[in-house]
Every structure is written in C-alpha cells, then in structure tokens.
Design a protein around this motif. Structure first.
Motif, PDB file in Angstrom:
ATOM      1  N   GLU A 139       0.830  -1.203   0.000  1.00 24.65           N
ATOM      2  CA  GLU A 139       0.000   0.000   0.000  1.00 24.65           C
ATOM      3  C   GLU A 139       0.867   1.257   0.000  1.00 24.65           C
ATOM      4  O   GLU A 139       0.579   2.208  -0.735  1.00 24.65           O
ATOM      5  CB  GLU A 139      -0.947   0.012   1.192  1.00 24.65           C
ATOM      6  CG  GLU A 139      -1.784   1.297   1.257  1.00 24.65           C
ATOM      7  CD  GLU A 139      -3.084   1.144   2.005  1.00 24.65           C
ATOM      8  OE1 GLU A 139      -3.909   2.073   1.946  1.00 24.65           O
ATOM      9  OE2 GLU A 139      -3.274   0.094   2.647  1.00 24.65           O
ATOM     10  N   LYS A 154       0.986   4.328  -2.693  1.00 20.66           N
ATOM     11  CA  LYS A 154       0.741   5.682  -2.181  1.00 20.66           C
ATOM     12  C   LYS A 154       1.890   6.618  -2.511  1.00 20.66           C
ATOM     13  O   LYS A 154       1.679   7.750  -2.979  1.00 20.66           O
ATOM     14  CB  LYS A 154       0.529   5.614  -0.670  1.00 20.66           C
ATOM     15  CG  LYS A 154       0.175   6.951  -0.022  1.00 20.66           C
ATOM     16  CD  LYS A 154      -0.078   6.759   1.468  1.00 20.66           C
ATOM     17  CE  LYS A 154      -0.460   8.071   2.143  1.00 20.66           C
ATOM     18  NZ  LYS A 154      -0.724   7.873   3.598  1.00 20.66           N
ATOM     19  N   VAL A 195      -7.605  -2.416  -6.520  1.00 22.32           N
ATOM     20  CA  VAL A 195      -8.263  -1.584  -5.515  1.00 22.32           C
ATOM     21  C   VAL A 195      -7.305  -0.482  -5.050  1.00 22.32           C
ATOM     22  O   VAL A 195      -7.691   0.693  -4.931  1.00 22.32           O
ATOM     23  CB  VAL A 195      -8.734  -2.438  -4.323  1.00 22.32           C
ATOM     24  CG1 VAL A 195      -9.246  -1.549  -3.193  1.00 22.32           C
ATOM     25  CG2 VAL A 195      -9.822  -3.410  -4.768  1.00 22.32           C
ATOM     26  N   LEU A 196      -6.054  -0.864  -4.793  1.00 21.52           N
ATOM     27  CA  LEU A 196      -5.059   0.133  -4.390  1.00 21.52           C
ATOM     28  C   LEU A 196      -4.808   1.135  -5.513  1.00 21.52           C
ATOM     29  O   LEU A 196      -4.669   2.338  -5.272  1.00 21.52           O
ATOM     30  CB  LEU A 196      -3.744  -0.549  -4.019  1.00 21.52           C
ATOM     31  CG  LEU A 196      -3.710  -1.343  -2.721  1.00 21.52           C
ATOM     32  CD1 LEU A 196      -2.342  -1.980  -2.537  1.00 21.52           C
ATOM     33  CD2 LEU A 196      -4.040  -0.442  -1.535  1.00 21.52           C
ATOM     34  N   PHE A 248      -6.869   2.120  -7.836  1.00 20.88           N
ATOM     35  CA  PHE A 248      -7.996   3.054  -7.889  1.00 20.88           C
ATOM     36  C   PHE A 248      -7.909   4.074  -6.762  1.00 20.88           C
ATOM     37  O   PHE A 248      -8.162   5.266  -6.957  1.00 20.88           O
ATOM     38  CB  PHE A 248      -9.310   2.276  -7.807  1.00 20.88           C
ATOM     39  CG  PHE A 248     -10.528   3.146  -7.874  1.00 20.88           C
ATOM     40  CD1 PHE A 248     -10.997   3.625  -9.086  1.00 20.88           C
ATOM     41  CD2 PHE A 248     -11.205   3.492  -6.710  1.00 20.88           C
ATOM     42  CE1 PHE A 248     -12.122   4.433  -9.137  1.00 20.88           C
ATOM     43  CE2 PHE A 248     -12.330   4.307  -6.752  1.00 20.88           C
ATOM     44  CZ  PHE A 248     -12.789   4.779  -7.977  1.00 20.88           C
ATOM     45  N   ARG A 249      -7.516   3.610  -5.577  1.00 16.14           N
ATOM     46  CA  ARG A 249      -7.435   4.494  -4.418  1.00 16.14           C
ATOM     47  C   ARG A 249      -6.374   5.570  -4.607  1.00 16.14           C
ATOM     48  O   ARG A 249      -6.555   6.717  -4.198  1.00 16.14           O
ATOM     49  CB  ARG A 249      -7.123   3.662  -3.173  1.00 16.14           C
ATOM     50  CG  ARG A 249      -7.060   4.461  -1.873  1.00 16.14           C
ATOM     51  CD  ARG A 249      -6.722   3.538  -0.706  1.00 16.14           C
ATOM     52  NE  ARG A 249      -7.669   2.431  -0.610  1.00 16.14           N
ATOM     53  CZ  ARG A 249      -7.459   1.319   0.075  1.00 16.14           C
ATOM     54  NH1 ARG A 249      -6.302   1.145   0.718  1.00 16.14           N
ATOM     55  NH2 ARG A 249      -8.384   0.376   0.114  1.00 16.14           N
ATOM     56  N   TYR A 250      -5.277   5.203  -5.260  1.00 13.89           N
ATOM     57  CA  TYR A 250      -4.154   6.133  -5.349  1.00 13.89           C
ATOM     58  C   TYR A 250      -3.889   6.652  -6.765  1.00 13.89           C
ATOM     59  O   TYR A 250      -2.806   7.178  -7.051  1.00 13.89           O
ATOM     60  CB  TYR A 250      -2.895   5.470  -4.781  1.00 13.89           C
ATOM     61  CG  TYR A 250      -3.019   5.200  -3.298  1.00 13.89           C
ATOM     62  CD1 TYR A 250      -3.106   6.239  -2.394  1.00 13.89           C
ATOM     63  CD2 TYR A 250      -3.078   3.896  -2.806  1.00 13.89           C
ATOM     64  CE1 TYR A 250      -3.244   6.006  -1.035  1.00 13.89           C
ATOM     65  CE2 TYR A 250      -3.207   3.647  -1.440  1.00 13.89           C
ATOM     66  CZ  TYR A 250      -3.287   4.708  -0.570  1.00 13.89           C
ATOM     67  OH  TYR A 250      -3.426   4.477   0.781  1.00 13.89           O
TER      68      TYR A 250
END
Length: 218
Positions: free
Chosen positions: A134, A138, A191-192, A194-196
């Motif tokens: 993660e 990030k 998912v990661l 998309f988040r970042y």
C-alpha cells in the motif's frame, strides 16, 4: 530456491541473472532514450536488490538517469560495487528508502511530487507485509509525473487463483517463513490503484510464471 552468492561486496542472485533480459524487453517497449526530448527521463528503482538489474538496464538507455535504492546496508554496498565495476555513468549512487515512510523523507528530501518518469519494483511485494504494498502505491503516485509508469514484476494471483502448482508451492513456502508474506492478488492491487490514482494498463506474461504489471498515473 536459488542461493545467493557473494564476492566481496557484490551479491549475486541467479534469478536476477535469468530474468534481467526478459524484464529489459518489456521496459524497452515503454522507456525511450531522451535524445529527441527536452525533458530528462528518470527511473527510480525501489528495492534494487543486488544491483544486477539496474546496471544492466542502464546500459541500454544511456540518456536516461537511473536511481537505485534499498533498505538493507548489504544491498546498498552490493549496488555500489556493481555500479563501480560496470562503469555506467547514468546510474546514481544508491540511496536508502524505507517504503513505509512518506516520499518526502526519502534521501533527505531529494524527491518532490511529479519528479520521476518511471518507477521499477521487482520481486518485492510478495516478500514484504501488505502495508508495504500500500505504501508503495501511495508514494509512487506522488513522485511519478502525470502519465508516468510503475513497473511491478513478480508472481501474482489472479481473481483469487494462483497458478501453476509451482507458484502455489512457492506461496506456501513464503507464508511458512512469514505469515504476512505471499503472492498478492491483482484484483486487490487494482483496488489500491484506484485508491491512489494508478491505472493498470498492461499485464505481460513473463518466464517462470511471473508477470510484469504496468501502471499509469492518471
């Protein structure tokens, strides 16, 4: 698993020696020399390992600047030894990066937002805790320039399934060594992403049941 050998400060990984050429072939599809460009191209390798990869890649991109990094001192010394022996001039001295820390603390503030063209990460995320994965996404999203690429190489699970059996056995050995290790699922990585703000644009089949995932900063 292959055993690493050591000559002086130089560590040697048989796996790195085998996979450096297939990885280079993928990189050559995306990274170009800078002779016709005004903006310098830079590559940050996170978790450079022994240093075998980065000095090999750099020879094929003489107009691109490569920055190796590692967390362990033995690898830092090994990378430096490979750079010295190879004589390549477009690989900077290795720096210490703890991927769990914010990018602005790396190398005493050497990195700023939107400052790196490409990031390479090879065979790290399955031998580190999931929090490292993660933090990788990030931090990379911050340092990459708009449109910049992250190259993520290793064995992965797809939709909860690990194939072939050799990868299943490898995953079991990793989890026996450390329950927090193991092959990461591409769906979880999406998912990661998309988040970042990183979009998966390609998944290249590689030898020995590995893949090269290519992510683009939106």
């Amino acid at each position: 698993m292959d055993r690493m050998s050591c000559v002086g400060d130089k560590l040697h990984s048989p796996a790195a020696e085998r996979n450096k050429e297939p990885i280079l072939e993928v990189l050559m599809q995306y990274i170009f020399n800078n002779k016709a460009k005004e903006e310098a191209l830079t590559v940050l390798e996170i978790a450079s390992g022994t240093g075998q990869h980065i000095v090999y890649f750099a020879q094929y991109f003489p107009d691109v600047q490569f920055q190796p990094s590692e967390f362990e001192e033995s690898y830092i010394r090994s990378i430096g030894a490979y750079i010295s022996e190879s004589g390549v001039r477009n690989v900077r001295d290795p720096i210490v990066i703890d991927i769990r820390t914010p990018y602005r603390f790396w190398a005493f503030g050497a990195f700023t937002e939107n400052s790196v063209s490409f990031v390479i990460n090879i065979n790290m995320i399955h031998t580190t805790e999931s929090e490292c994965t993660e933090h990788l996404f990030k931090n990379v999203q911050k340092v990459l320039k708009p449109g910049g690429l992250l190259f993520l190489y290793g064995p992965f699970a797809f939709n909860g399934v690990i194939t072939p059996e050799s990868n299943v056995s490898f995953n079991q050995r990793l989890r026996q060594e450390n329950p927090a290790w193991g092959l990461r699922d591409v769906e979880d990585l999406n998912v990661l992403g998309f988040r970042y703000g990183l979009a998966l644009i390609a998944a290249h089949d590689m030898p020995a049941n590995n893949h090269m995932l290519v992510w683009k900063k939106k």
